[in-house]
Design an enzyme around this catalytic site. Structure first.
Site, short mmCIF file in Angstrom:
data_model
loop_
_atom_site.label_atom_id
_atom_site.label_comp_id
_atom_site.label_asym_id
_atom_site.label_seq_id
_atom_site.Cartn_x
_atom_site.Cartn_y
_atom_site.Cartn_z
N THR A 53 0.83 -1.19 0.00
CA THR A 53 0.00 0.00 0.00
C THR A 53 0.87 1.25 0.00
O THR A 53 1.87 1.31 0.69
CB THR A 53 -0.92 0.06 1.24
OG1 THR A 53 -1.69 -1.13 1.30
CG2 THR A 53 -1.83 1.25 1.20
N ARG A 91 -11.14 -10.64 -2.43
CA ARG A 91 -11.06 -9.96 -1.13
C ARG A 91 -10.81 -8.46 -1.33
O ARG A 91 -10.01 -8.05 -2.15
CB ARG A 91 -9.92 -10.58 -0.32
CG ARG A 91 -9.58 -9.84 0.98
CD ARG A 91 -8.29 -9.04 0.86
NE ARG A 91 -7.84 -8.50 2.14
CZ ARG A 91 -6.87 -7.60 2.26
NH1 ARG A 91 -6.25 -7.15 1.19
NH2 ARG A 91 -6.52 -7.14 3.45
N GLY A 149 -9.68 -5.12 0.83
CA GLY A 149 -9.09 -4.69 2.10
C GLY A 149 -9.56 -3.31 2.51
O GLY A 149 -10.62 -2.85 2.07
N ASP A 150 -8.78 -2.63 3.32
CA ASP A 150 -9.22 -1.33 3.84
C ASP A 150 -8.91 -0.17 2.91
O ASP A 150 -9.51 0.90 3.05
CB ASP A 150 -8.58 -1.06 5.21
CG ASP A 150 -7.06 -0.92 5.10
OD1 ASP A 150 -6.45 -1.72 4.37
OD2 ASP A 150 -6.49 -0.01 5.73
N THR A 173 -1.90 1.88 6.17
CA THR A 173 -1.27 0.70 5.56
C THR A 173 -1.11 -0.36 6.63
O THR A 173 -0.63 -0.08 7.72
CB THR A 173 0.11 1.04 4.94
OG1 THR A 173 0.74 -0.20 4.56
CG2 THR A 173 1.01 1.76 5.92
N GLY A 174 -1.55 -1.57 6.34
CA GLY A 174 -1.44 -2.61 7.36
C GLY A 174 -2.36 -3.77 7.05
O GLY A 174 -2.83 -3.92 5.92
N GLY A 181 -5.37 -5.06 6.55
CA GLY A 181 -6.59 -4.33 6.23
C GLY A 181 -7.83 -4.72 7.02
O GLY A 181 -8.64 -3.87 7.38
#
Lengths: 346, 346
Positions: free
Chosen positions: A212, A240, A242-243, A263-264, A266
């Site tokens: 990200t 999928r 993510g965030d 970032t991580g 998600g």
């Protein structure tokens, strides 16, 4: 009479002092110390980024690209450009580099495709746009901006988002554009390890990392903006999401408070509504940006088991990069053009 | 000495009085008044629902289905079942009815398909699951629950979500299952009016309405859960995703505060992070559920131009249905099994 006058004055003093000592007042004072009239922060992912796993050459490449991106954003802001333009064009540089898990360097999903997500938000209007699971757009962050500006929607997915972006005249690339040998090997490795497990092994640092890229900016007009772009997780299945394309989780901007890009891992960032939560703590608890970011990343998210970090900027130009992983690729630029690049924990 | 003692006591009094009058203290007292040991609230969409547009027959049908769904949820909770089970099975009844814009009664997208979204969250663990744009799952809310319980992810989209749901043994239906003549006519009407405009004209009430169904529940163990399911907007294009599958916007549950399910113009609900915002106001500003819901729906959302409403329940069993439209299909059930059904403004 004198006694009453004294008591009266003392009462006023005490009432004032207890108002002054309230957290609201305290934080406002902290926030009022303007750090920068304009500025920006960028990130290129967080994770187990350790100096011992990095070659000097790779380190230099990451630093040079982060610096180039930060410099680009600074020039736009310095010339009176909008924070939205700074965010979009800074992210272009990160998307166009194979080093980061976004755009050109996006990781592979389990199906062998690259499925990209991005979102953008402007703090003045609370307008936002996002795309999820696009496979043929060179710069997903620009597609997110087009969704925000030229559609009635916030989030478009997959083929629908691609059709919309094509109608908007954005650059379409052959899906082979996203092929990088290093990322493809990462997919094979992930599949060998666990067929079902989505993860992100960075081929350069040989370690677990959340990709990200993102940028947050404050412009000379006092407007905030935030943007995030990603390839998601290597070996991800079932389309999928993510965030990164989720407003409030991966991206949030509000001129009342701050602009945030995450970032991580998600899934944790969605469940914790990370980006909006930092803004809410500033608005409702009168915390400073630094305090709110630390509370969410080092306490709330960590307790849930979520790894990662955020970059953020507030209306006073305070620049923040907070992460609970060993490292995060990042750069900050202040109004004087001073660029601070970081990779590991300070 | 007497004068100083008097001043000292007055000081203590003033310091105390300013602490006592803080909103934090006041709201805690309100929250402490437990209303129900368990209970639930359901909704079937908000919009321009006016008595003059409704036939007595249609009114009776809506009321009967809302009552049946509420009764089902109540029985589960009364027998010691979990709030998660109550939410899922209550929503099944609404999804299986052609009256509501979810499951069987889902509206048509511009491409002539029915693209369904759903999400679910449990307040104890902050676990959550969601699906977006699924076209062949009879009960999307159950797919959301499977994502939450049996995958590492929160949000799965389209074919990927369908494949995952099939592997989980959920009921797959032919896409023709979602054909209802009334909804198909609505699509034709929307297309005639404006080819590009997504909207939701309810064929029964001949008016503009946001569909979506939802349920929030508190069980005897004190655990909260929330779920939302929808067909989105008639004539939607480009695989638009609304707020229903977005944790923090369409659905949120946290045992610290409340469980919320939204229905309305999804884009505004995403940008305002409606469901999480209500929880954040309770947690950070110590507002009661009623106060927080009113502030978000009647003030913040309205100022942005967003129409719709929410249902919510807090840890003390306070039951809330708040909307800024002329009507919202809804029902509340308290711990004694009293069911209150509503359609129009009270």
């Amino acid at each position: 009479m004198k006694k009453f006058a004294f008591i009266f004055l003392l009462s006023i003093f005490l009432l004032n002092s207890c108002t002054d000592s309230s957290p609201e007042k305290k934080a406002t004072t902290v926030n009022e110390m303007s750090k920068n009239n304009f500025g920006l922060v960028i990130h290129g992912g967080a994770g187990t980024i350790l100096k011992e796993n990095m070659t000097p050459e790779m380190e230099a490449q990451y630093e040079a690209t982060l610096k180039k991106a930060a410099q680009k954003g600074y020039e736009i802001l310095q010339n009176g450009g909008t924070s939205l333009d700074a965010v979009e064009q800074t992210i272009h540089i990160l998307e166009n580099s194979p080093l980061f898990n976004a755009g050109k360097g996006a990781v592979f999903a389990n199906n062998g495709k690259n499925e990209l997500d991005a979102s953008i938000m402007e703090g003045k209007t609370l307008n936002a746009g996002a795309v999820a699971g696009v496979t043929n757009l060179k710069n997903p962050i620009s597609a997110a901006r087009k969704v925000m500006e030229n559609s009635d929607h916030v989030l478009l997915a997959r083929q629908g988002a691609e059709e919309f972006a094509a109608l908007q005249g954005l650059e379409i690339v052959d899906t082979s554009y996203f092929y990088t040998e290093a990322r493809f090997k990462s997919l094979q490795k992930a599949k060998m390890g666990n067929q079902d497990k989505a993860a992100y092994i960075d081929p350069y640092i040989k370690e677990y990392k959340y990709g990200t890229v993102g940028c947050v900016a404050l412009d000379k007009d006092g407007n905030l903006a935030a943007g995030t772009s990603t390839g998601g997780m290597t070996n991800k299945k079932w389309n999928r999401i993510g965030d990164s394309p989720i407003i409030g989780a991966g991206t949030y901007a509000n001129n009342k408070t701050c602009a945030v890009s995450s970032t991580g891992h998600g899934e944790y960032f969605i469940r914790a509504a990370v980006a909006y939560d930092i803004s809410a703590m500033m608005e409702y608890k009168s915390m400073s940006l630094e305090e709110a970011a630390k509370e969410v990343i080092q306490n709330k998210l960590k307790k849930m088991g979520g790894d990662g970090g955020i970059i953020a900027i507030d209306t006073n130009g305070n620049l923040v990069a907070e992460f609970n992983t060993p490292g995060m690729y990042r750069a900050k630029v202040d109004e004087n053009g001073n660029i601070t690049v970081g990779i590991y924990k300070e």
